[in-house]
Write a protein that holds these residues in place. Structure first.
Motif, PDB file in Angstrom:
ATOM      1  N   ASP A   1      -9.493   9.962  -5.825  1.00  0.00           N
ATOM      2  CA  ASP A   1     -10.689  10.623  -5.324  1.00  0.00           C
ATOM      3  C   ASP A   1     -11.816  10.613  -6.342  1.00  0.00           C
ATOM      4  O   ASP A   1     -12.923  11.061  -6.034  1.00  0.00           O
ATOM      5  CB  ASP A   1     -10.372  12.064  -4.922  1.00  0.00           C
ATOM      6  CG  ASP A   1      -9.711  12.845  -6.046  1.00  0.00           C
ATOM      7  OD1 ASP A   1      -9.382  12.228  -7.084  1.00  0.00           O
ATOM      8  OD2 ASP A   1      -9.530  14.073  -5.895  1.00  0.00           O
ATOM      9  N   ARG A   2     -11.552  10.042  -7.548  1.00  0.00           N
ATOM     10  CA  ARG A   2     -12.590   9.991  -8.578  1.00  0.00           C
ATOM     11  C   ARG A   2     -12.819   8.600  -9.152  1.00  0.00           C
ATOM     12  O   ARG A   2     -13.917   8.282  -9.604  1.00  0.00           O
ATOM     13  CB  ARG A   2     -12.224  10.931  -9.724  1.00  0.00           C
ATOM     14  CG  ARG A   2     -12.183  12.409  -9.342  1.00  0.00           C
ATOM     15  CD  ARG A   2     -11.821  13.262 -10.534  1.00  0.00           C
ATOM     16  NE  ARG A   2     -12.758  13.061 -11.641  1.00  0.00           N
ATOM     17  CZ  ARG A   2     -12.541  13.460 -12.884  1.00  0.00           C
ATOM     18  NH1 ARG A   2     -11.400  14.071 -13.180  1.00  0.00           N
ATOM     19  NH2 ARG A   2     -13.437  13.259 -13.816  1.00  0.00           N
ATOM     20  N   PHE A   3     -11.777   7.725  -9.140  1.00  0.00           N
ATOM     21  CA  PHE A   3     -11.889   6.447  -9.824  1.00  0.00           C
ATOM     22  C   PHE A   3     -11.331   5.313  -8.973  1.00  0.00           C
ATOM     23  O   PHE A   3     -10.474   5.512  -8.097  1.00  0.00           O
ATOM     24  CB  PHE A   3     -11.133   6.469 -11.165  1.00  0.00           C
ATOM     25  CG  PHE A   3     -11.670   7.440 -12.165  1.00  0.00           C
ATOM     26  CD1 PHE A   3     -12.809   7.149 -12.902  1.00  0.00           C
ATOM     27  CD2 PHE A   3     -11.048   8.668 -12.364  1.00  0.00           C
ATOM     28  CE1 PHE A   3     -13.311   8.052 -13.828  1.00  0.00           C
ATOM     29  CE2 PHE A   3     -11.538   9.574 -13.281  1.00  0.00           C
ATOM     30  CZ  PHE A   3     -12.675   9.262 -14.009  1.00  0.00           C
ATOM     31  N   VAL A   4     -11.829   4.109  -9.283  1.00  0.00           N
ATOM     32  CA  VAL A   4     -11.239   2.850  -8.826  1.00  0.00           C
ATOM     33  C   VAL A   4     -10.677   2.171 -10.063  1.00  0.00           C
ATOM     34  O   VAL A   4     -11.402   1.955 -11.043  1.00  0.00           O
ATOM     35  CB  VAL A   4     -12.292   1.949  -8.146  1.00  0.00           C
ATOM     36  CG1 VAL A   4     -11.675   0.624  -7.739  1.00  0.00           C
ATOM     37  CG2 VAL A   4     -12.888   2.647  -6.938  1.00  0.00           C
TER      38      VAL A   4
ATOM     39  N   ARG B   1       0.855  -1.195   0.000  1.00  0.00           N
ATOM     40  CA  ARG B   1       0.000   0.000   0.000  1.00  0.00           C
ATOM     41  C   ARG B   1       0.882   1.233   0.000  1.00  0.00           C
ATOM     42  O   ARG B   1       1.665   1.445   0.929  1.00  0.00           O
ATOM     43  CB  ARG B   1      -0.916   0.008   1.215  1.00  0.00           C
ATOM     44  CG  ARG B   1      -1.916   1.175   1.255  1.00  0.00           C
ATOM     45  CD  ARG B   1      -2.735   1.112   2.545  1.00  0.00           C
ATOM     46  NE  ARG B   1      -3.776   2.125   2.575  1.00  0.00           N
ATOM     47  CZ  ARG B   1      -3.604   3.371   2.971  1.00  0.00           C
ATOM     48  NH1 ARG B   1      -2.407   3.773   3.379  1.00  0.00           N
ATOM     49  NH2 ARG B   1      -4.626   4.223   2.995  1.00  0.00           N
ATOM     50  N   VAL B   2       0.774   2.039  -1.065  1.00  0.00           N
ATOM     51  CA  VAL B   2       1.567   3.262  -1.208  1.00  0.00           C
ATOM     52  C   VAL B   2       0.601   4.413  -1.463  1.00  0.00           C
ATOM     53  O   VAL B   2      -0.198   4.360  -2.405  1.00  0.00           O
ATOM     54  CB  VAL B   2       2.588   3.155  -2.356  1.00  0.00           C
ATOM     55  CG1 VAL B   2       3.351   4.460  -2.505  1.00  0.00           C
ATOM     56  CG2 VAL B   2       3.543   1.995  -2.120  1.00  0.00           C
ATOM     57  N   GLU B   3       0.677   5.442  -0.626  1.00  0.00           N
ATOM     58  CA  GLU B   3      -0.212   6.603  -0.765  1.00  0.00           C
ATOM     59  C   GLU B   3       0.602   7.797  -1.219  1.00  0.00           C
ATOM     60  O   GLU B   3       1.544   8.224  -0.543  1.00  0.00           O
ATOM     61  CB  GLU B   3      -0.898   6.901   0.563  1.00  0.00           C
ATOM     62  CG  GLU B   3      -1.978   7.970   0.464  1.00  0.00           C
ATOM     63  CD  GLU B   3      -2.831   8.059   1.709  1.00  0.00           C
ATOM     64  OE1 GLU B   3      -3.719   8.929   1.743  1.00  0.00           O
ATOM     65  OE2 GLU B   3      -2.603   7.257   2.641  1.00  0.00           O
ATOM     66  N   GLU B   4       0.262   8.338  -2.381  1.00  0.00           N
ATOM     67  CA  GLU B   4       0.916   9.507  -2.952  1.00  0.00           C
ATOM     68  C   GLU B   4      -0.147  10.517  -3.349  1.00  0.00           C
ATOM     69  O   GLU B   4      -0.891  10.296  -4.314  1.00  0.00           O
ATOM     70  CB  GLU B   4       1.757   9.124  -4.171  1.00  0.00           C
ATOM     71  CG  GLU B   4       2.941   8.218  -3.855  1.00  0.00           C
ATOM     72  CD  GLU B   4       3.726   7.839  -5.091  1.00  0.00           C
ATOM     73  OE1 GLU B   4       4.957   7.819  -5.021  1.00  0.00           O
ATOM     74  OE2 GLU B   4       3.092   7.560  -6.144  1.00  0.00           O
ATOM     75  N   GLY B   5      -0.223  11.600  -2.609  1.00  0.00           N
ATOM     76  CA  GLY B   5      -1.251  12.594  -2.893  1.00  0.00           C
ATOM     77  C   GLY B   5      -2.643  12.019  -2.686  1.00  0.00           C
ATOM     78  O   GLY B   5      -2.962  11.474  -1.627  1.00  0.00           O
TER      79      GLY B   5
END
Length: 586
Positions: free
Chosen positions: A456-459, A378-382
């Motif tokens: 924040d808009r797509f999966v 799991r990597v969170e960028e922005g």
């Protein structure tokens, strides 16, 4: 900061805390100034902050539906509003204005809850007590809510602990202990039967002596395994209700499969209580069936103790949800009008401006940090969260190439031992080693390139072949998500904590599945968090244009009234006939 901490330490609410805890609370406290007549809060607006009067005086007035003032009271320095708002958002019961110029301290509820979760020892220092008619600590209602943060820590061994940052645990239960007793009574009887057999079977020689020990051992092993599996099955089935979602965690013992169903509280439509038998009513066991607007349809809290409590909790949370939605709509409409007319905020920040920090060039990340970033699950960028498949799947993919490397090493040792020509050994091992190295790298890149992304808009589901040989991509808009399910199918998936996250959407022909991902419950929670945030922003966007039109309409109406261009629709006092004149005309 010291002045703020000292002021908080004088309040009975925080008096029992250590200096370190008071300092931590002071860091999340913001100081504001207000002027006389400034409206601090409007009646029926959302209340998710804790207000403390530091200087000056505030005046509160509650108006009923007929426009009559029913309750008025003042807040003096050292007094504060409802401490429940630190944990549970509510609505303002009165409009609060500044009776004179002053200062106000505000603590946001969400940062305060995060502080207590990080340092749960602070909760104990907020315990309510009475001393010489002075109440110290939280109110009783707020204290009960604070205790729920500690309850959450006790259920962290379950897979449903993946709560969202602003979620709080409202209800947790497993199926009734009476149901467990009914399921383990047979293995317990077998265990007792084994003990009885040891004393009943006569001692002797040969088969009788063997049976005296073999029968109890066999019955003991069978009953122990049976009892253990029953306990695991019962413990792994549970139900959770938070202020945001209701969750059903189901463990299928026959297939060793875990399924997790999570539904937003706002989609609960009705709750029905079922107690179908006499024994169910006698022992207060039953089921609570929650009908929802989601694709899951119905969530059944079956065979639980006191199912009425589930109904009460869901009805209370649903009522809070509707009330807060109405209050939020009112607050946003007011903000739109204030923005249209250019009205300033009644609160002015009194915090000192932070000094700009000297520019420091970012140090490049080390090799280990880059490796963890490139191969972390799991990597969170922005605004983008990237997920990869479980390391267990990677080990399975590179297992065969790794075994071939071991075989090549064995062949090298045999070649040296049998004195095979060096060029023959080098040729065979070189060709085989290079081919196997290419296979190993291919499998490694294949695992690394299969990613799942949440924005924040797509999966997005991306299946990219190694070295650019092809790519397939499937994506769905967050707005089209109807339900999100998480499963851990099979024994190994349960042991190594990986599984599937299925996203049911309205705009694609088939669902999007995040397969073989670690911690599927956490990924499910991430998707629900993004979905909740999207729906909140969508409500604001949808109402923004309409509220701007309302504000413009009010502005035009106000201009027309000022210019006396709107004719009067009802007669004024001057137009009404005088009683004497009316009689003369008659």
């Amino acid at each position: 900061m010291a002045d703020k901490r000292e002021f908080l330490a004088e309040l009975p609410l925080f008096a029992d805390l250590s200096e370190a805890a008071q300092e931590a609370i002071a860091r999340i406290t913001t100081e504001y100034t207000f002027s006389q007549g400034a409206v601090i809060a409007y009646q029926r607006d959302v209340a998710d902050k804790f207000y403390i009067v530091k200087e000056g005086r505030l005046f509160a007035r509650a108006i009923d539906t007929n426009g009559i003032a029913r309750e008025t009271y003042s807040y003096l320095p050292g007094q504060y509003f409802n401490d429940m708002w630190l944990f549970v958002p509510g609505i303002h019961s009165a409009t609060i204005k500044g009776a004179e110029d002053g200062r106000l301290l505000i603590i946001e509820g969400a940062p305060f809850a995060r502080l207590l979760k990080e340092y749960p020892a602070i909760i104990d220092g907020l315990a309510p007590r009475e001393d010489n008619d002075i109440h110290y600590g939280l109110s009783e209602a707020a204290w009960r809510e604070a205790q729920k943060l500690k309850v959450r820590r006790r259920v962290r061994d379950s897979s449903a602990h993946a709560l969202l940052p602003e979620e709080r645990l409202e209800y947790f239960t497993r199926r009734s202990g009476w149901l467990l007793l009914g399921r383990i009574i047979v293995p317990i009887l077998l265990m007792v039967l084994g003990v009885v057999a040891f004393f009943v079977i006569p001692t002797g020689s040969g088969l009788a002596r063997l049976s005296r020990f073999a029968v109890p051992i066999v019955l003991g092993l069978v009953s122990t395994v049976w009892l253990t599996l029953r306990l695991i099955d019962w413990r792994a089935d549970y139900f959770i209700i938070t202020n945001r979602h209701l969750t059903h965690h189901e463990f299928d013992l026959r297939h060793f499969r875990i399924a997790l169903i999570k539904i937003p509280i706002g989609q609960v439509q009705a709750v029905e209580i079922l107690k179908p038998t006499f024994l169910a009513n006698l022992f207060n066991i039953g089921s609570a069936r929650a009908t929802t607007a989601a694709m899951a349809g119905v969530i059944l809290f079956d065979n639980i103790d006191n199912p009425v409590e589930v109904k009460n909790v869901l009805e209370r949370l649903s009522g809070q949800y509707r009330t807060l939605e109405s209050a939020l709509t009112q607050a946003v409409m007011r903000q739109s009008i204030e923005k249209h007319f250019g009205m300033d905020s009644p609160l002015k920040s009194a915090e000192p401006q932070p000094e700009p920090s000297p520019f420091r060039q970012a140090q490049p990340a080390g090799f280990l940090a880059r490796l963890m970033h490139n191969y972390s699950w799991r990597v969170e960028e922005g605004n983008t969260i990237t997920y990869r498949k479980s390391l267990f799947i990677l080990l399975r993919q590179i297992g065969l190439p790794s075994l071939v490397f071991v075989l090549l090493i064995v062949l090298l040792i045999l070649g040296i031992y049998l004195e095979v020509r060096v060029w023959v050994v080098a040729l065979v091992l070189g060709i085989g080693g290079l081919a196997n190295l290419g296979w190993f790298i291919w499998q490694l890149e294949n695992w690394h390139n299969d990613v799942f992304q949440l924005t924040d808009r797509f999966v997005i589901d991306i299946d990219r072949q190694p070295f650019g040989f092809g790519e397939s991509r499937k994506q769905a808009a967050i707005s089209n998500i109807q339900n999100v399910g998480a499963t851990r199918p099979g024994f190994w998936a349960t042991v190594f904590n990986y599984g599937f996250v299925s996203v049911d959407t309205a705009g694609t022909k088939s669902e999007i599945v995040f397969d073989y991902v670690p911690n599927p419950e956490i990924i499910q929670g991430d998707i629900f968090q993004r979905l909740d945030e999207y729906r909140r922003q969508q409500r604001i966007r949808e109402g923004s244009t309409r509220r701007e039109e309302y504000a413009l309409l009010l502005d035009v109406y106000r201009q027309a009234m000022e210019q006396e261009r709107i004719p009067q629709r009802t007669p004024s006092d001057a137009d009404l006939p005088v009683e004497g004149e009316e009689s003369e005309e008659a």
